[in-house]
Scaffold this motif. Structure first.
Motif, PDB file in Angstrom:
ATOM      1  N   ARG A  94      -1.222   8.209 -13.272  1.00 23.31           N
ATOM      2  CA  ARG A  94      -2.076   8.963 -12.345  1.00 23.31           C
ATOM      3  C   ARG A  94      -2.538   8.066 -11.201  1.00 23.31           C
ATOM      4  O   ARG A  94      -2.483   8.438 -10.024  1.00 23.31           O
ATOM      5  CB  ARG A  94      -3.280   9.530 -13.078  1.00 23.31           C
ATOM      6  CG  ARG A  94      -2.941  10.603 -14.103  1.00 23.31           C
ATOM      7  CD  ARG A  94      -4.162  10.962 -14.938  1.00 23.31           C
ATOM      8  NE  ARG A  94      -5.272  11.440 -14.143  1.00 23.31           N
ATOM      9  CZ  ARG A  94      -6.519  10.957 -14.222  1.00 23.31           C
ATOM     10  NH1 ARG A  94      -6.799   9.964 -15.048  1.00 23.31           N
ATOM     11  NH2 ARG A  94      -7.481  11.456 -13.496  1.00 23.31           N
ATOM     12  N   VAL A  98      -1.417   7.991  -6.957  1.00 26.64           N
ATOM     13  CA  VAL A  98      -2.345   8.016  -5.819  1.00 26.64           C
ATOM     14  C   VAL A  98      -2.056   6.864  -4.868  1.00 26.64           C
ATOM     15  O   VAL A  98      -1.823   7.047  -3.669  1.00 26.64           O
ATOM     16  CB  VAL A  98      -3.804   7.944  -6.314  1.00 26.64           C
ATOM     17  CG1 VAL A  98      -4.760   7.724  -5.140  1.00 26.64           C
ATOM     18  CG2 VAL A  98      -4.171   9.210  -7.072  1.00 26.64           C
ATOM     19  N   ILE A 212      -7.071   7.322  -0.294  1.00 29.05           N
ATOM     20  CA  ILE A 212      -7.123   7.162  -1.753  1.00 29.05           C
ATOM     21  C   ILE A 212      -8.167   8.093  -2.354  1.00 29.05           C
ATOM     22  O   ILE A 212      -7.921   8.742  -3.374  1.00 29.05           O
ATOM     23  CB  ILE A 212      -7.404   5.685  -2.120  1.00 29.05           C
ATOM     24  CG1 ILE A 212      -6.153   4.841  -1.864  1.00 29.05           C
ATOM     25  CG2 ILE A 212      -7.841   5.555  -3.585  1.00 29.05           C
ATOM     26  CD1 ILE A 212      -6.367   3.349  -1.993  1.00 29.05           C
ATOM     27  N   LEU A 215      -6.715  11.755  -2.219  1.00 26.72           N
ATOM     28  CA  LEU A 215      -5.648  11.976  -3.196  1.00 26.72           C
ATOM     29  C   LEU A 215      -6.155  11.846  -4.625  1.00 26.72           C
ATOM     30  O   LEU A 215      -5.676  12.547  -5.523  1.00 26.72           O
ATOM     31  CB  LEU A 215      -4.513  10.978  -2.951  1.00 26.72           C
ATOM     32  CG  LEU A 215      -3.657  11.241  -1.706  1.00 26.72           C
ATOM     33  CD1 LEU A 215      -2.751  10.055  -1.414  1.00 26.72           C
ATOM     34  CD2 LEU A 215      -2.825  12.501  -1.902  1.00 26.72           C
ATOM     35  N   ALA A 216      -7.106  10.950  -4.851  1.00 27.29           N
ATOM     36  CA  ALA A 216      -7.649  10.759  -6.200  1.00 27.29           C
ATOM     37  C   ALA A 216      -8.316  12.040  -6.703  1.00 27.29           C
ATOM     38  O   ALA A 216      -8.215  12.377  -7.894  1.00 27.29           O
ATOM     39  CB  ALA A 216      -8.640   9.595  -6.211  1.00 27.29           C
ATOM     40  N   GLU A 219      -5.901  14.350  -8.226  1.00 29.27           N
ATOM     41  CA  GLU A 219      -5.400  13.891  -9.522  1.00 29.27           C
ATOM     42  C   GLU A 219      -6.471  13.926 -10.605  1.00 29.27           C
ATOM     43  O   GLU A 219      -6.239  13.469 -11.727  1.00 29.27           O
ATOM     44  CB  GLU A 219      -4.835  12.467  -9.397  1.00 29.27           C
ATOM     45  CG  GLU A 219      -3.532  12.370  -8.623  1.00 29.27           C
ATOM     46  CD  GLU A 219      -2.344  12.912  -9.413  1.00 29.27           C
ATOM     47  OE1 GLU A 219      -2.458  13.021 -10.652  1.00 29.27           O
ATOM     48  OE2 GLU A 219      -1.312  13.239  -8.791  1.00 29.27           O
ATOM     49  N   ALA A 226     -12.445   6.734  -8.053  1.00 29.31           N
ATOM     50  CA  ALA A 226     -11.716   6.511  -6.801  1.00 29.31           C
ATOM     51  C   ALA A 226     -12.204   5.230  -6.126  1.00 29.31           C
ATOM     52  O   ALA A 226     -11.411   4.467  -5.561  1.00 29.31           O
ATOM     53  CB  ALA A 226     -11.883   7.708  -5.879  1.00 29.31           C
TER      54      ALA A 226
END
Length: 399
Positions: A94, A98, A212, A215-216, A219, A226
């Motif tokens: 995961r 990211v 980041i 996108l985190a 996920e 994050a």
């Protein structure tokens, strides 16, 4: 039938070893494929093939118990666990998804032009100065300018806090020695600024750090998780690149024939950086934990034991490299372990390569020679190896 494991009372974190680790590494390589380091109760792997096999077998040699000396199964750490470096599947996948999306080859390519321009400006400033500290003015200045910009870190405060953060983070991976205690003291002034700048409100909206975070969330990572991802990239992406660039400058200054070869053939830029990373690996060691009894060339390393993988020793193993202590830009050194291997190989290595190529291209264009004016000074650290100061004289290339 399994042999009797060699035992050593060597202190890998002793001041003498940190100052010059290579005699100690040679002793460990020659002692056996796995050596019990009784001072810390861990196994030392120093041979290239043994370290590489461990890196490629992440199920047997797992990372989630910590990649520093502290065993996170039994002790608490000064920080939360790294989402990438100290994670095993499926959690690692995961986090890798990211960060890998942000550090894509396409993303790095878009920054090549501004990074080459920044490197050209830095080198021209240094050429005009004539005599410089190559660490402060080049090896440190390059990542502080281009990597910190790309990550989205504001300019104010970065020069004071970013190098200090990376240095203390890697010192805290070691035992409770003087370097560890100095890092703990430094953390009191450095870490509040660092923590404050791990969150979107302090990061530039289009930078890697903000990406980041975005996108985190998709996920399933929370805000704090994050931020830990950004912290990991900040630590890994700054100091290791600084150390690698500094070692490359030192190698070229002390091997003028190799610098001449690099100037004559720009295609040697990346091999030269690989060779410097092999010879003076920025990350000298990381730890793993053994999931099951494992045979290491006739020696049994029991389940539950901890292992230190000595990248700095593996990268100078004469079993793998001919004349391993020699710097040679024409060597095919791409098989070095300076960026790791396997599941946990450095995800940002293309970022480091891009910075090295930009800096070396500018040097080759503007500098006829790169010469030492005084002995360099190394900075001891429990995990990483690099220079604190590199006095250089740069002479202008004929137009």
């Amino acid at each position: 039938m399994h042999g009797i494991a060699p035992v050593s009372d060597m202190d890998l974190f002793g001041s003498d070893v940190l100052a010059d680790p290579y005699p100690a590494y040679e002793k460990l390589r020659e002692a056996g494929p796995a050596v019990m380091l009784e001072r810390y109760g861990v196994w030392g792997f120093a041979r290239h093939d043994v370290v590489r096999r461990a890196l490629l077998d992440h199920e047997t040699f797992y990372s989630s118990a910590g990649t520093g000396l502290t065993d996170l199964r039994k002790e608490s750490s000064w920080r939360s666990r790294s989402q990438l470096q100290e994670a095993d599947p499926p959690d690692h996948a995961r986090a890798h998804s990211v960060v890998g999306s942000v550090f894509s080859p396409a993303a790095v390519r878009t920054l090549r032009e501004p990074w080459f321009k920044a490197a050209d400006e830095l080198v021209l400033e240094c050429v005009a100065a004539g005599e410089i500290d190559g660490i402060a003015r080049l090896a440190q200045a390059m990542p502080l300018r281009v990597f910190a910009d790309a990550l989205g870190i504001p300019e104010e405060g970065r020069e004071e806090h970013l190098p200090a953060f990376a240095e203390l983070a890697f010192n805290l991976n070691g035992p409770d020695n003087e370097l560890f205690r100095q890092a703990m003291n430094s953390a009191r002034s450095v870490m509040p600024w660092i923590v404050e700048h791990l969150y979107p409100e302090k990061l530039s909206p289009g930078g890697w750090g903000a990406q980041i975070h975005r996108l985190a969330r998709t996920e399933g990572f929370g805000r704090e998780e994050a931020a830990v991802l950004v912290r990991g990239i900040l630590a890994a992406g700054m100091d290791t690149t600084m150390k690698g660039l500094g070692s490359l400058l030192w190698c070229l200054a002390t091997h003028p024939d190799q610098y001449d070869a690099l100037r004559a053939d720009p295609r040697l830029t990346r091999p030269a950086f690989d060779e410097a990373v092999r010879l003076e690996s920025p990350i000298q060691l990381f730890f793993r934990t053994v999931a099951r009894d494992v045979d290491v060339e006739g020696l049994t390393v029991p389940a539950g034991d901890r292992v230190v993988l000595l990248f700095g020793a593996a990268n100078r193993d004469p079993r793998r490299w001919e004349d391993p202590d020699r710097f040679d830009v024409s060597r095919k050194s791409g098989g070095h372990l300076g960026f790791g291997a396997g599941l946990h190989a450095c995800i940002g290595r293309m970022v480091a390569y891009a910075q090295a190529e930009a800096m070396m291209t500018a040097l080759a264009r503007h500098c006829a020679t790169v010469e030492l004016t005084a002995p360099p000074r190394w900075r001891p650290n429990n995990t990483i190896r690099g220079l604190a100061a590199l006095p250089l004289r740069l002479t202008t290339a004929a137009r």
